[in-house]
Write an enzyme that holds these catalytic residues in place. Structure first.
Site, PDB file in Angstrom:
ATOM      1  N   GLU A 199       0.829  -1.202   0.000  1.00  0.00           N
ATOM      2  CA  GLU A 199       0.000   0.000   0.000  1.00  0.00           C
ATOM      3  C   GLU A 199       0.865   1.255   0.000  1.00  0.00           C
ATOM      4  OE1 GLU A 199      -4.010  -0.970   2.450  1.00  0.00           O
ATOM      5  OE2 GLU A 199      -2.224  -0.775   3.686  1.00  0.00           O
ATOM      6  N   CYS A 200       0.660   2.122  -0.958  1.00  0.00           N
ATOM      7  CA  CYS A 200       1.279   3.441  -1.020  1.00  0.00           C
ATOM      8  C   CYS A 200       2.798   3.354  -0.898  1.00  0.00           C
ATOM      9  CB  CYS A 200       0.677   4.358   0.046  1.00  0.00           C
ATOM     10  SG  CYS A 200       0.877   6.121  -0.321  1.00  0.00           S
ATOM     11  N   GLY A 201       3.383   3.641   0.267  1.00  0.00           N
ATOM     12  CA  GLY A 201       4.813   3.496   0.421  1.00  0.00           C
ATOM     13  C   GLY A 201       5.271   2.079   0.135  1.00  0.00           C
TER      14      GLY A 201
END
Length: 436
Positions: free
Chosen positions: A323-325
């Protein structure tokens, strides 16, 4: 049907006319003030934010859960508050942005739960006009209870007296907070610096609590009765599944409710640090949550043992959620804010680049096979990859949102999911049975 939870406890939603008024530090300082007085304090955060809850958890000494009626559901908001009321002497909820901003807004949550709102208003450069702002917040909606306000950044006793004089009879001034460095915390591009990075955070919070005590903010808010039905237990779809969860300064954006759900579905969680550990624990699946990998690109790049272990996990077709990072770290390359290029884990071809401009912000949902995983996006980065998205999230408005990539059993996106909104989808990701 299980017995409903009913309890009465002092409670308040700490809000503001807008961002930057000081409500985050005031909420944390209030929590520490009452905790230091021997009270059991439970704090919640309205909205999907990860960073404020880290500080609020240190301040209160208890886990901080997110409340957002669209993302978590109204019933869950009621239940979490009622559950906390069973053990707490005080419940505080920190709002997001301005009191009436967003759909739903902090005010909507306050009305839903029957909690009074206490606005924190930055009084810098104002005198009697402070009363007009306070009255506007208090009278904007008939169904919201606002009877007292907090003045922040007050210059002197005379300034405070002018603010008080300008208030209508229907409102009282809970306290005046001076312009004090103790009421500030450092920030970076996504918000507050992570609590774990502030070695003096406890001392800062104690100093802030003392400022509030001297300003007379130690009075408890009005009691509120909370009443809710406990939710049904989730299906045990992850029984016996061992999930490795990355958790350190680079990967820290984790909803406590997500961990609770994984455990409730039977999963065993093994936490590991991609920054410090050289190998993975023995696991069936991985979760690489959001965070700040761009701030630790050199360390992640140099940790070849961890990179090889994650690559071997991926090549074995074992499930991974990034997720994301986590997505950024999975790319071949990661370019940080200074333009330095670092090696990623190499699970996806392409480059993740940190940008100065905000690239995505808002509430999103991922509908699939009759289920909908709700959550949000908030990132200062872009990804360039030859891969085609397998799915797209949807913005709350219904328009197209973030690409969601699939590479083998890797599912990766800038989208952050709130797992309790769709347990079956989450189980499908971590068991490797999710179908398109």
């Amino acid at each position: 049907m299980s017995n409903p939870l009913v309890a009465t406890v002092p409670a308040a939603l700490i809000s503001a006319p807008g961002s930057g008024q000081g409500k985050s530090l005031v909420t944390a300082a209030l929590a520490r003030l009452h905790r230091n007085a021997g009270r059991r304090v439970r704090v919640f955060k309205f909205g999907p934010d990860y960073l404020d809850p880290m500080v609020l958890e240190v301040a209160s000494g208890a886990p901080v859960y997110q409340l957002q009626p669209w993302m978590t559901g109204e019933d869950e908001c009621r239940w979490r508050l009622a559950q906390a009321a069973q053990e707490a002497d005080l419940i505080l909820v920190e709002g997001a942005m301005g009191l009436f901003d967003g759909t739903p807004s902090s005010a909507d949550l306050a009305v839903l739960a029957g909690i009074p709102a206490i606005p924190v208003i930055d009084a810098w450069g104002m005198a009697q006009t402070f009363g007009a702002v306070a009255l506007g917040l208090a009278s904007y909606r008939d169904d919201l209870r606002v009877t007292e306000v907090i003045a922040n950044r007050v210059a002197s006793e005379r300034h405070g007296a002018l603010l008080k004089e300008g208030l209508p009879d229907s409102l009282s001034l809970l306290g005046c907070l001076p312009r004090d460095e103790a009421l500030n915390l450092p920030e970076r591009h996504l918000g507050l610096v992570q609590a774990g990075e502030l070695t003096d955070l406890d001392a800062r919070l104690d100093r802030a609590a003392e400022v509030l005590l001297q300003a007379g903010l130690d009075r408890l808010p009005a009691p509120v009765t909370f009443d809710a039905e406990p939710p049904a237990a989730p299906p045990a779809l992850l029984q016996g599944c061992r999930i490795g969860v990355a958790r350190d300064a680079a990967f820290a954006f984790i909803y406590p409710a997500n961990l609770d759900l994984l455990r409730a579905m039977g999963a065993e969680l093994e936490f590991f640090s991609p920054l410090q550990h050289r190998a993975l624990p023995k696991v069936d699946a991985l979760w690489l949550p959001g965070g700040y990998p761009e701030l630790h690109g050199a360390i992640l790049s140099d940790n070849t043992g961890m990179r090889d272990a994650i690559m071997a996990h991926h090549r074995a077709n074992k499930p991974i959620l990034a997720e994301c990072g986590g997505l950024m770290s999975c790319m071949t390359q990661l370019v940080d804010g200074d333009g330095a290029v670092h090696s990623g884990f190499g699970l996806m071809p392409g480059t993740a680049t940190l940008t100065k401009k905000l690239q995505g912000l808002g509430m999103h949902a991922w509908p699939l096979h009759g289920h909908t995983l709700r959550g949000h996006t908030f990132h200062h980065a872009v990804v360039e990859t030859p891969l085609t998205a397998s799915w797209k999230s949807q913005k709350q408005s219904g328009t197209e949102g973030e690409p969601i990539y699939r590479s083998g059993n890797l599912v990766a996106s800038f989208f952050h999911g709130y797992f309790p909104s769709a347990p079956e989808m989450v189980a499908g990701i971590f068991s490797g049975t999710l179908t398109e």
